[in-house]
Motif scaffolding. Sequence first.
Motif, PDB file in Angstrom:
ATOM      1  N   GLN A 129       0.788  -1.344  -0.173  1.00  0.00           N
ATOM      2  CA  GLN A 129       0.076  -0.040  -0.059  1.00  0.00           C
ATOM      3  C   GLN A 129       0.911   1.209  -0.023  1.00  0.00           C
ATOM      4  OE1 GLN A 129       0.272  -2.172   2.678  1.00  0.00           O
ATOM      5  NE2 GLN A 129       0.254  -0.836   4.602  1.00  0.00           N
ATOM      6  N   ARG A 130       0.278   2.317  -0.604  1.00  0.00           N
ATOM      7  CA  ARG A 130       0.963   3.594  -0.577  1.00  0.00           C
ATOM      8  C   ARG A 130      -0.249   4.567  -0.319  1.00  0.00           C
ATOM      9  NH1 ARG A 130       4.362   0.729  -0.316  1.00  0.00           N
ATOM     10  NH2 ARG A 130       6.171   0.555  -1.899  1.00  0.00           N
ATOM     11  N   ILE A 131      -0.142   5.417   0.710  1.00  0.00           N
ATOM     12  CA  ILE A 131      -1.207   6.263   1.424  1.00  0.00           C
ATOM     13  C   ILE A 131      -0.737   7.576   1.101  1.00  0.00           C
ATOM     14  CG2 ILE A 131      -2.473   6.580   3.523  1.00  0.00           C
ATOM     15  CD1 ILE A 131      -2.600   3.692   2.502  1.00  0.00           C
ATOM     16  N   VAL A 142      -5.718   9.118  -0.376  1.00  0.00           N
ATOM     17  CA  VAL A 142      -5.589   8.110  -1.537  1.00  0.00           C
ATOM     18  C   VAL A 142      -4.977   7.005  -1.277  1.00  0.00           C
ATOM     19  CG1 VAL A 142      -4.853   8.162  -3.763  1.00  0.00           C
ATOM     20  CG2 VAL A 142      -5.511  10.397  -2.884  1.00  0.00           C
ATOM     21  N   VAL A 143      -5.738   5.947  -1.643  1.00  0.00           N
ATOM     22  CA  VAL A 143      -5.004   4.544  -1.180  1.00  0.00           C
ATOM     23  C   VAL A 143      -4.610   3.789  -2.521  1.00  0.00           C
ATOM     24  CG1 VAL A 143      -5.507   2.370  -0.427  1.00  0.00           C
ATOM     25  CG2 VAL A 143      -6.493   4.364   0.669  1.00  0.00           C
ATOM     26  N   ALA A 144      -3.413   3.552  -2.782  1.00  0.00           N
ATOM     27  CA  ALA A 144      -2.790   2.951  -4.114  1.00  0.00           C
ATOM     28  C   ALA A 144      -2.072   1.775  -3.506  1.00  0.00           C
ATOM     29  CB  ALA A 144      -1.842   4.264  -4.700  1.00  0.00           C
ATOM     30  N   PHE A 145      -1.562   1.219  -4.527  1.00  0.00           N
ATOM     31  CA  PHE A 145      -0.535   0.085  -4.313  1.00  0.00           C
ATOM     32  C   PHE A 145       0.644  -0.085  -5.382  1.00  0.00           C
ATOM     33  CE2 PHE A 145      -4.166  -1.806  -6.950  1.00  0.00           C
ATOM     34  CZ  PHE A 145      -3.381  -2.457  -7.788  1.00  0.00           C
ATOM     35  N   ASP A 146       1.557  -0.510  -5.094  1.00  0.00           N
ATOM     36  CA  ASP A 146       2.835  -0.766  -5.729  1.00  0.00           C
ATOM     37  C   ASP A 146       2.613  -2.086  -6.653  1.00  0.00           C
ATOM     38  OD1 ASP A 146       5.476  -1.330  -7.010  1.00  0.00           O
ATOM     39  OD2 ASP A 146       6.366  -0.955  -5.395  1.00  0.00           O
ATOM     40  N   ILE A 166      -8.419  -3.992   1.766  1.00  0.00           N
ATOM     41  CA  ILE A 166      -8.204  -4.183   3.392  1.00  0.00           C
ATOM     42  C   ILE A 166      -7.469  -3.236   4.168  1.00  0.00           C
ATOM     43  CG2 ILE A 166      -7.023  -5.777   5.118  1.00  0.00           C
ATOM     44  CD1 ILE A 166      -7.145  -8.098   2.998  1.00  0.00           C
ATOM     45  N   VAL A 167      -6.487  -2.480   3.582  1.00  0.00           N
ATOM     46  CA  VAL A 167      -5.944  -1.282   4.177  1.00  0.00           C
ATOM     47  C   VAL A 167      -6.928  -0.125   4.448  1.00  0.00           C
ATOM     48  CG1 VAL A 167      -4.278   0.458   4.008  1.00  0.00           C
ATOM     49  CG2 VAL A 167      -3.576  -1.912   3.720  1.00  0.00           C
TER      50      VAL A 167
END
Length: 170
Positions: free
Chosen positions: A45-47, A74-78, A99-100
């Motif tokens: 996750q990247r927040i 903003v919730v992103a992911f790598d 989930i995050v």
Amino acid sequence: MDFLEVLKNRYACKKFDGRQVAAEHLDVILEAGRLAPTAKNLQEQRIYVVQSEEGLAKIDKVTPCRYGAPTAIVVAFDKNNVFVYPGEQRDSGIEDASIVATHMMLAAKAVGVDSCWINFFDPEAAAKELGLPDNEEVLMILDIGYAAEDAKPLATHTQRRELSETVTYM
């Protein structure tokens, strides 16, 4: 607040009063996201916490659904750091980021902060507008703040199917 009460009382707030989220509440919300489980504990996750006028204007360019929230998470992911499941048809990115985000959404309610899960936007346009790296995919935006006095859940908020309609024991 009891966990089931958090679940019962949380709703998609679509009208915020504009007050900034208290720093101690934001810390709890972000910590809940950090503690969320991810496949193989990859923590992809990247927040991004967006609170500046400039940042919020960028959010407003990609979605009409900020509803006056003073903070957007903003919730992103790598995409390069996900677990690929057997069969190689799916990976853990969307699942883990969800989930995050859910942990943060529920933690917000537990500390008296309202929220709205926003997915009405083009993820690529959002990533570009925010200047995110190419390897990151935006899953959702979580509006957070304090509900306006006249904010309320949808009329159907408390309507739930019986467990027997949604659960099958095998």
